[in-house]
Scaffold this active site. Structure first.
Site, PDB file in Angstrom:
ATOM      1  N   LYS A 126      -8.842  -1.803   2.559  1.00  0.00           N
ATOM      2  CA  LYS A 126      -9.264  -2.191   1.256  1.00  0.00           C
ATOM      3  C   LYS A 126     -10.868  -2.070   1.277  1.00  0.00           C
ATOM      4  O   LYS A 126     -11.428  -1.185   2.050  1.00  0.00           O
ATOM      5  CB  LYS A 126      -8.886  -3.662   1.060  1.00  0.00           C
ATOM      6  CG  LYS A 126      -7.310  -3.709   0.865  1.00  0.00           C
ATOM      7  CD  LYS A 126      -6.561  -4.964   0.228  1.00  0.00           C
ATOM      8  CE  LYS A 126      -5.174  -4.986   0.279  1.00  0.00           C
ATOM      9  NZ  LYS A 126      -4.423  -6.096  -0.332  1.00  0.00           N
TER      10      LYS A 126
ATOM     11  N   HIS B 179      -2.535   1.062  -6.635  1.00  0.00           N
ATOM     12  CA  HIS B 179      -2.385  -0.263  -6.016  1.00  0.00           C
ATOM     13  C   HIS B 179      -2.537  -1.359  -7.105  1.00  0.00           C
ATOM     14  O   HIS B 179      -3.489  -1.075  -7.986  1.00  0.00           O
ATOM     15  CB  HIS B 179      -3.463  -0.404  -5.022  1.00  0.00           C
ATOM     16  CG  HIS B 179      -3.454  -1.456  -3.889  1.00  0.00           C
ATOM     17  ND1 HIS B 179      -3.694  -2.939  -4.390  1.00  0.00           N
ATOM     18  CD2 HIS B 179      -2.902  -1.454  -2.800  1.00  0.00           C
ATOM     19  CE1 HIS B 179      -3.132  -3.773  -3.147  1.00  0.00           C
ATOM     20  NE2 HIS B 179      -2.668  -2.920  -2.370  1.00  0.00           N
TER      21      HIS B 179
ATOM     22  N   GLU C 295      -4.418  -4.111  -7.115  1.00  0.00           N
ATOM     23  CA  GLU C 295      -5.635  -4.515  -7.110  1.00  0.00           C
ATOM     24  C   GLU C 295      -6.212  -3.554  -8.218  1.00  0.00           C
ATOM     25  O   GLU C 295      -7.333  -3.851  -8.821  1.00  0.00           O
ATOM     26  CB  GLU C 295      -6.304  -4.587  -5.592  1.00  0.00           C
ATOM     27  CG  GLU C 295      -5.957  -5.755  -5.064  1.00  0.00           C
ATOM     28  CD  GLU C 295      -5.853  -5.536  -3.442  1.00  0.00           C
ATOM     29  OE1 GLU C 295      -6.557  -4.690  -3.066  1.00  0.00           O
ATOM     30  OE2 GLU C 295      -5.144  -6.456  -2.965  1.00  0.00           O
TER      31      GLU C 295
ATOM     32  N   GLU D 160       5.065  -3.215  -3.483  1.00  0.00           N
ATOM     33  CA  GLU D 160       4.562  -4.315  -2.995  1.00  0.00           C
ATOM     34  C   GLU D 160       4.504  -5.312  -4.362  1.00  0.00           C
ATOM     35  O   GLU D 160       3.707  -5.224  -5.255  1.00  0.00           O
ATOM     36  CB  GLU D 160       2.917  -3.574  -3.037  1.00  0.00           C
ATOM     37  CG  GLU D 160       2.663  -2.702  -2.023  1.00  0.00           C
ATOM     38  CD  GLU D 160       1.144  -2.774  -1.418  1.00  0.00           C
ATOM     39  OE1 GLU D 160       1.216  -2.801  -0.228  1.00  0.00           O
ATOM     40  OE2 GLU D 160       0.429  -2.819  -2.033  1.00  0.00           O
TER      41      GLU D 160
ATOM     42  N   GLY E 254      -1.680 -10.542   0.113  1.00  0.00           N
ATOM     43  CA  GLY E 254      -2.868 -11.273   0.719  1.00  0.00           C
ATOM     44  C   GLY E 254      -2.563 -12.923   0.546  1.00  0.00           C
ATOM     45  O   GLY E 254      -3.568 -13.430   0.506  1.00  0.00           O
TER      46      GLY E 254
ATOM     47  N   SER F 279       1.756  -9.096   2.797  1.00  0.00           N
ATOM     48  CA  SER F 279       1.552 -10.078   3.881  1.00  0.00           C
ATOM     49  C   SER F 279       2.413  -9.652   5.084  1.00  0.00           C
ATOM     50  O   SER F 279       3.097 -10.510   5.796  1.00  0.00           O
ATOM     51  CB  SER F 279       2.079 -11.362   3.396  1.00  0.00           C
ATOM     52  OG  SER F 279       1.028 -11.933   2.273  1.00  0.00           O
TER      53      SER F 279
HETATM   54  P1  13P Z   1      -1.742  -7.721   2.657  1.00  0.00           P
HETATM   55  O1  13P Z   1      -1.011  -7.316   3.897  1.00  0.00           O
HETATM   56  O2  13P Z   1      -3.114  -8.338   3.064  1.00  0.00           O
HETATM   57  O3  13P Z   1      -0.807  -8.724   1.996  1.00  0.00           O
HETATM   58  O4  13P Z   1      -2.128  -6.587   1.642  1.00  0.00           O
HETATM   59  C1  13P Z   1      -1.068  -5.750   1.379  1.00  0.00           C
HETATM   60  C2  13P Z   1      -1.375  -4.648   0.555  1.00  0.00           C
HETATM   61  O5  13P Z   1      -1.964  -4.733  -0.543  1.00  0.00           O
HETATM   62  C3  13P Z   1      -1.351  -3.473   1.173  1.00  0.00           C
HETATM   63  O6  13P Z   1      -1.609  -2.222   0.204  1.00  0.00           O
END
Ligand code: 13P
Length: 251
Positions: free
Chosen positions: A11, A94, A96, A164, A170, A210
């Site tokens: 990220k 993604h 995000e 995901e 996160g 996570s």
């Molecule tokens: P985390 O492993 O920090 O939860 O993030 C997952 C993720 O978004 C991977 O692309």
């Protein structure tokens, strides 16, 4: 047989120097682990330097995003052609990016088409939000995301999907192995309807959200899960190496 894949999505973390140091810390151990595809996805600015560091190793590189045009007046964007020289994989869609940068299914679709065209392997991210999960809408959401992302794509060779669930990213609140296995089984079923059983059986589908060295085994024991897209834990060399090692032992 599907070769498992573990990708680290760094990220918006690490300066160039930190990215080089992190890679150096895990390089030797990661390189030695067999039977798993290992992919590092650092920020754009570190791709070239890390590419040099991993040259001649079994580790592969991925980008975290890409634009769909090949070149031109798109200030600040990075094209598939630029990435094709530097890396093998690219994360697309993604949550995000969907949430903070308004990426729609149509944009995700255009990006996947553009990536495949230059031989980049897209890691397409899909997953439902918490309220959608609680309303029992997981199947509907991932089906819609698949349909819109894969519109007019007749050949998905090279594609990987990452399931995901947004509520697990996160948050430290991972899905259970069973939940993830079930959702991924469902995604595979949808793919078999779109592309046939053979393609569905060959497609790698990862879990993300996570994942840590402590829960990796729970996921990798599941038959439908072909690896992980790891966020936070991929920024810690020992954690990431441990996740890859557990995968190699279990798959
Ligand atoms: P985390 O492993 O920090 O939860 O993030 C997952 C993720 O978004 C991977 O692309």
């Amino acid at each position: 047989m599907r070769v498992p894949l573990i990708a680290g999505n760094w990220k918006m973390n690490t300066t160039l120097r930190e990215a080089v140091e992190l890679t150096q810390k895990m390089l030797r151990d990661l390189d030695k682990i067999k039977n798993v595809d290992k992919v590092l996805c650092p920020p754009f600015i570190s791709l070239a330097a890390i590419g040099e560091l991993i040259k001649g190793t079994s580790i592969k590189l991925g980008a975290q995003n890409v634009y769909f045009e090949e070149k031109g007046a798109y200030t600040g964007e990075i094209s598939p052609l630029m990435l094709a020289d530097l890396c093998d994989f690219v994360i697309i869609g993604h949550s995000e990016r969907r949430q903070y940068f308004n990426e729609t299914g149509e944009i995700v679709n255009r990006k996947i088409i553009a990536a495949l065209k230059v031989g980049l392997k897209p890691i397409l991210c899909i997953g439902e939000r918490l309220e959608e999960n609680e309303a029992g809408r997981t199947e509907e959401i991932v089906t819609n995301q698949l349909n819109s992302s894969l519109t007019e794509i007749s050949n998905i060779t090279g594609l990987t999907i990452a399931y995901e669930p947004v509520w697990a990213i996160g948050t430290g609140r991972a899905a259970t192995g069973r939940q993830a296995n079930e959702a991924i089984g469902l995604i595979r079923h949808k793919i078999s309807k779109l592309y046939g059983e053979r393609v569905a059986q060959d497609l790698r589908i990862l879990y993300g959200g996570s994942v840590t060295a402590d829960n990796a085994t729970e996921f990798m024991q599941q038959p439908e899960i072909d690896g992980a897209l790891v966020g936070g834990a991929s920024l810690k060399a020992d954690q990431f190496v441990s996740i890859v090692r557990q995968t190699s032992e279990l798959k």
